[in-house]
Design an enzyme around this catalytic site. Structure first.
Site, PDB file in Angstrom:
ATOM      1  N   SER A 181       0.791  -1.234   0.000  1.00 14.72           N
ATOM      2  CA  SER A 181       0.000   0.000   0.000  1.00 14.72           C
ATOM      3  C   SER A 181       0.823   1.284   0.000  1.00 14.72           C
ATOM      4  O   SER A 181       0.240   2.378  -0.017  1.00 14.72           O
ATOM      5  CB  SER A 181      -0.955   0.008   1.197  1.00 14.72           C
ATOM      6  N   LYS A 223      -0.102   3.797  -2.579  1.00 18.43           N
ATOM      7  CA  LYS A 223      -1.104   4.854  -2.422  1.00 18.43           C
ATOM      8  C   LYS A 223      -0.492   6.246  -2.321  1.00 18.43           C
ATOM      9  O   LYS A 223      -1.206   7.249  -2.456  1.00 18.43           O
ATOM     10  CB  LYS A 223      -1.980   4.552  -1.204  1.00 18.43           C
ATOM     11  N   SER A 243      -5.577   3.292   5.144  1.00 19.35           N
ATOM     12  CA  SER A 243      -5.127   2.625   3.922  1.00 19.35           C
ATOM     13  C   SER A 243      -6.298   1.989   3.178  1.00 19.35           C
ATOM     14  O   SER A 243      -6.231   0.848   2.726  1.00 19.35           O
ATOM     15  CB  SER A 243      -4.063   1.563   4.248  1.00 19.35           C
TER      16      SER A 243
END
Length: 311
Positions: free
Chosen positions: A85, A88, A146
């Site tokens: 993640s 992101k 997240s």
């Protein structure tokens, strides 16, 4: 008398030795002495005092001085790895780079976003179908808990095309264009959230450069530096509800001076963290990829921050 004066002149023109000093053609030379012991060079003293580079459990790591870009630490810094993640960061970067961006624009949460979370067993911002959530709020949902649902909503909103699939593909294309423009030669995206399809990778050095670029944006800095937030969103019926999100980056509040940035994890990525801290006017920023646990990821980051702030 004349002879005596000439004799003196001849003597002064050659050499007169007196009390250990030599007068030679009018020049004074100090008597020879034993050489004084030399002090150790200042550079050597500084080098001896420099802190020892830390050992980390992560497979890859990188830290740099964010002010001048100077590398402080590197371990497999250019080896490509799954990044989870931390992807992101680029999702947010692409959103924030949109022309004429209005952070207060509302996005309606579609069932496809929640279905995706269930299908992928993905991390979630717990967005509710039918709610109208601002772009700014989606950025908090993206970066703090997240939320892959928030990532999907943003990709769908800012991609172009007549279908959702086309818009998502377009958005991922923007992510790769942005990576190319930043000179991230060892980075490629095939997802908007880090749940990749075999070609979603980066390196500690590239992710650090990406984060350094993203941190130039005031909205990004504000979001990733937030430990927790409570956001008022509009419901489908026109009422409102509060969404509470806590940052997965546990350096916030546990390491003095932390200002971001983003965690990541996954079966292939293991445990990743892009981090940044400022102390006494000095900002360091770095990345650890493929650490063995959340605890080790945090410990690795703290070691590298300590080291980067000292050197």
């Amino acid at each position: 008398m004349k002879t005596g004066i000439k004799g003196v002149r001849r003597l002064s023109a050659t050499a007169v030795t007196a009390a250990g000093a030599v007068l030679l053609t009018g020049t004074f030379a100090a008597p020879a002495q034993a050489a004084a012991p030399q002090a150790a060079p200042a550079k050597a003293a500084v080098k001896a005092a420099a802190p020892k580079a830390p050992a980390i459990t992560a497979a890859g790591g990188f830290v740099m001085n964010n002010g001048n870009g100077k590398t402080a630490f590197a371990k497999a810094a250019d080896s490509r790895r799954s990044m989870g993640s931390t992807t992101k960061i680029m999702t947010a970067q692409v959103v924030l780079s949109q022309k004429k961006l209005n952070l207060d624009t509302k996005v309606t949460i579609d069932k496809a976003y929640s279905d995706y979370i269930v299908a992928k067993t993905a991390s979630s911002a717990r967005l509710i179908v039918g709610d109208k959530v601002t772009v700014r709020q989606l950025l908090y949902g993206l970066m703090l808990p997240s939320g892959c649902d928030a990532a999907y909503a943003l990709a769908d909103k800012f991609g172009s095309g007549s279908t959702r699939a086309a818009r998502v593909k377009s958005f991922i294309g923007q992510m790769n264009t942005a990576a190319k423009n930043l000179g991230l030669k060892n980075t490629h995206f095939d997802s908007f959230d880090g749940i990749g399809n075999g070609a979603n990778y980066s390196t500690p050095r590239d992710l650090t450069k990406l984060a350094s670029s993203a941190m130039k944006n005031a909205t990004f800095r504000s979001v990733v530096g937030t430990k927790s937030t409570k956001q008022k969103v509009t419901t489908k019926s026109g009422g409102y509800r509060f969404m509470s999100w806590t940052n997965t980056n546990n350096l916030l509040g546990s390491y003095a001076g932390t200002i971001g940035v983003k965690t990541g994890s996954g079966p292939e990525a293991k445990y990743c963290l892009v981090f940044a801290a400022t102390r006494k006017g000095k900002t360091v920023i770095g990345t650890v990829l493929a650490s063995s646990s959340v605890a080790n990821r945090t410990a690795d980051a703290k070691k590298l921050l300590d080291y980067g702030l000292k050197v």
